[in-house]
Scaffold this motif. Structure first.
Motif, mmCIF file in Angstrom:
data_model
loop_
_atom_site.group_PDB
_atom_site.id
_atom_site.type_symbol
_atom_site.label_atom_id
_atom_site.label_comp_id
_atom_site.label_asym_id
_atom_site.label_seq_id
_atom_site.Cartn_x
_atom_site.Cartn_y
_atom_site.Cartn_z
ATOM 1 N N GLN A 234 14.763 -19.153 75.396
ATOM 2 C CA GLN A 234 15.748 -18.774 74.383
ATOM 3 C C GLN A 234 15.061 -18.214 73.142
ATOM 4 N N LYS B 133 28.222 -24.425 77.718
ATOM 5 C CA LYS B 133 27.422 -25.581 78.125
ATOM 6 C C LYS B 133 26.560 -26.144 76.986
ATOM 7 N N PRO B 134 25.836 -25.313 76.205
ATOM 8 C CA PRO B 134 25.034 -25.899 75.117
ATOM 9 C C PRO B 134 25.864 -26.666 74.103
ATOM 10 N N TRP C 194 13.976 -14.728 74.016
ATOM 11 C CA TRP C 194 15.096 -13.766 73.961
ATOM 12 C C TRP C 194 15.395 -13.382 72.515
ATOM 13 N N LYS D 33 22.518 -20.646 70.952
ATOM 14 C CA LYS D 33 22.148 -20.956 72.340
ATOM 15 C C LYS D 33 23.231 -20.475 73.310
ATOM 16 N N ILE E 129 29.186 -21.279 81.292
ATOM 17 C CA ILE E 129 27.751 -21.211 81.005
ATOM 18 C C ILE E 129 27.516 -21.045 79.510
ATOM 19 N N CYS E 130 28.323 -20.231 78.853
ATOM 20 C CA CYS E 130 28.184 -20.034 77.405
ATOM 21 C C CYS E 130 28.540 -21.295 76.624
ATOM 22 N N LYS F 168 21.655 -13.410 78.554
ATOM 23 C CA LYS F 168 20.549 -13.268 79.507
ATOM 24 C C LYS F 168 20.926 -13.694 80.929
ATOM 25 N N LEU F 169 22.208 -13.923 81.116
ATOM 26 C CA LEU F 169 22.677 -14.417 82.409
ATOM 27 C C LEU F 169 22.469 -13.388 83.530
ATOM 28 N N GLU G 173 22.550 -17.769 76.213
ATOM 29 C CA GLU G 173 22.764 -18.101 77.621
ATOM 30 C C GLU G 173 23.663 -17.089 78.308
#
Length: 591
Positions: free
Chosen positions: A557, A454-455, A560, A429, A451-452, A436-437, A433
């Motif tokens: 996700q 965060k999951p 992707w 995930k 952002i990477c 595809k940002l 993330e």
């Protein structure tokens, strides 16, 4: 001599020279990450083989300061050496300076080799210690106890042509001179080997895994000087350099050349990529303009020729990886496969590819607990057989005449647990993330890093290394100035930058998971809110879906992942046999 005997010999030299603390850095005069054997002083002194660390020795204590990537490795390698592990709280920071300030009295002397430390760090140390009347001195104790030290490398070097590089040497020099003018500098000294390699379209074999050659460069208003052993170059390449306005000078004459520069000149240097010893050679009246080397910025922005070549490298690397993972699956039940033999087999598949030069770094092939060491390096003692149930982490890369690769995949072996599947999916995930940002122009690496992560943060999980690094074009596998990490690096992402995205989860003593792709920063479009960028994924190797916990993935996700694996299959299929193609088709089935 044993490590304990070497430590005692260093302490005797310190006593004789009245040095209260001695510092040994992991560096060479070019401030390289990967070092020629001649400069591997830390492995010689204590046995620690990690790429980041600093030894500090007093009469009462000897310690290795390193970051969390190497805690487990350092504890094992330092056992019985007389050195203790000191765990850095913040990676890449000289926390030992605080320790020296606590334990040293006023008037003490701290020694280190000024050629093996950056200008930035030496000045920080000098200024902070001076507040307590502690002096720094330039001294080399290592050479005195290292009688069989290997000499400097003498491997041949060569030029890559303009058709491969996309720009001529003279064009690159003009770009650098334009940047110098903007910075109001008329002189520029470069010691970082990858910057020199890029500027002169020069490649070599002086450093393992990095196609660079020992050299320095000095740009003056009248000429460009390259300090290199001329015997490494062919007469054709020497003539080409001369035609492009470059004069060659002996490698060992660089210090005198700096001392001979005019007084009151304005010289640009990168304080984090220039050694203090050569900095001290500059006339005292020089005006120093400090910043990131202009070539580092220019090098990071891959031109269309380089990008097209790199796409070709990804195709060939993807074929090698597909054949490797198929071989692993076919042979695990037939023969004994270890971490070591698997890494060698992967290297052999890469070696079959056109224009393969060598590996881009020492393959990290870690099964179960060994995979939990982010920079694990298999040894005869640690080599594990791959059998039973678990996770096999493989982080590897190749150097091709048309590009550099770096990829990490995790292969499930036997039956994996639900917790392993959850961790694997969370790491995936994080990769998705980032990949595809869509982000506004002006975005920096630390913003993408969050952002990477965060999951993983949502499950109270984190990892101790950066999320991504730049990568060179048939150059160093780690390249700046951009990166993706928590550090507030003041470099914005721009189209043409190639960077890794590689989140991870590490369960010490159990297993490690890291999934890594290389991505190219490209324009996305614009709106009333400005220009936006995104990433194009370059790496071509299927992501194993066998242990994914689909319930943890959002719809976008999953989309992707399916699109990525389908792209991998379509691009690699023409280069594979029918049997290989059918195998890969199964691996790339949508989830």
């Amino acid at each position: 001599m044993t490590f304990v005997e070497k430590l005692e010999a260093l302490r005797q030299l310190m006593l004789a020279q009245q040095v209260d603390a001695y510092i040994i850095t992991a560096a060479d005069p070019h401030i390289s990450e990967y070092l020629p054997a001649h400069y591997k002083a830390i492995p010689f002194a204590c046995g620690f083989t990690g790429s980041a660390g600093t030894l500090v020795i007093t009469q009462d204590f000897a310690g290795l300061w390193t970051d969390s990537r190497y805690f487990t490795q350092a504890e094992a390698q330092l056992s019985g050496t007389g050195y203790e592990l000191v765990k850095l709280k913040v990676p890449h920071t000289p926390e030992y300076i605080n320790w020296l300030l606590e334990i040293l009295p006023g008037g003490a002397k701290v020694g280190f080799n000024h050629e093996l430390i950056t200008v930035a760090l030496a000045l920080e140390m000098k200024n902070r210690l001076a507040q307590y009347e502690i002096e720094i001195i330039d001294i080399d104790f290592i050479s005195a106890i290292w009688p069989d030290r290997v000499g400097l490398p003498v491997e041949n070097a060569f030029l890559i042509n303009e058709e491969a590089a996309g720009l001529s040497i003279s064009a690159k020099i003009n770009e650098v001179r334009t940047a110098l003018k903007l910075n109001k500098a008329n002189y520029h000294f470069i010691s970082s080997l990858d910057d020199i390699a890029w500027l002169f379209n020069l490649r070599g074999k002086d450093v393992d895994y990095n196609p660079v050659t020992l050299s320095f460069a000095l740009i003056t208003p009248a000429m460009v000087k390259l300090f290199i052993d001329k015997k490494k170059l062919s007469q054709t390449d020497i003539s080409t350099l001369n035609e492009q306005g470059v004069t060659l000078h002996p490698y060992g004459e660089v210090a005198q050349a700096l001392k001979s520069l005019p007084k009151n000149m304005q010289i640009f240097i990168d304080p984090k990529r220039t050694c203090f010893g050569l900095f001290e050679c500059l006339p005292k009246s020089s005006k120093i303009i400090a910043g990131i080397n202009p070539s580092a910025h220019l090098k990071s922005l891959k031109n269309n020729t380089e990008i097209n070549h790199i796409r070709k490298a990804m195709l060939h690397d993807g074929v090698a990886l597909t054949r490797f993972f198929k071989w692993m699956e076919d042979h695990l039940s037939r023969e004994k496969i270890t971490e070591w033999s698997a890494a060698e087999k992967l290297a052999s598949f890469r070696a079959e590819q056109a224009s393969f030069v060598g590996l881009s770094f020492n393959t990290i092939a870690g099964y179960n607990a060994n995979g939990a060491l982010p920079h694990y390096s298999v040894t005869a003692e640690s080599n594990q057989e791959i059998l039973g149930n678990g996770l096999f982490l493989v982080d590897s890369g190749g150097q091709y005449l048309y590009g550099t690769t770096d990829i990490t995949r995790v292969m499930p072996i036997g039956n994996c647990s639900a917790s392993q599947a959850d961790d694997y999916t969370l790491v995936l995930k994080g990769l998705i993330e980032g990949a595809k940002l869509i982000f506004p122009e002006g975005t920096k690496g630390y913003q993408i890093d969050s952002i990477c992560r965060k999951p993983l943060w949502e499950h109270s999980i984190n990892f101790g290394h950066g999320t991504g690094h730049g990568i060179g074009f048939f150059l160093n596998v780690h390249e700046g100035p951009q990166n993706i990490s928590p550090a507030n690096v003041d470099v914005v992402f721009k189209p043409g930058m190639i960077t890794s995205i590689e989140p991870g989860i590490y369960r010490p003593g159990k297993y490690g998971i890291r999934i890594e792709n290389l991505v190219l920063c490209v324009p996305k479009g614009n709106s009333e809110f400005g220009d936006f960028l995104t990433f194009e994924t370059l790496t071509l190797c299927f992501i194993d879906t066998a242990i994914i916990n689909k319930t943890l993935l959002a719809t976008d996700q999953i989309a992707w992942l399916n699109q990525y694996n389908q792209m991998v299959f379509e691009k690699l299929k023409p280069m594979l046999s029918d049997e290989e193609s059918e195998w890969l088709k199964v691996k790339c089935q949508p989830v």
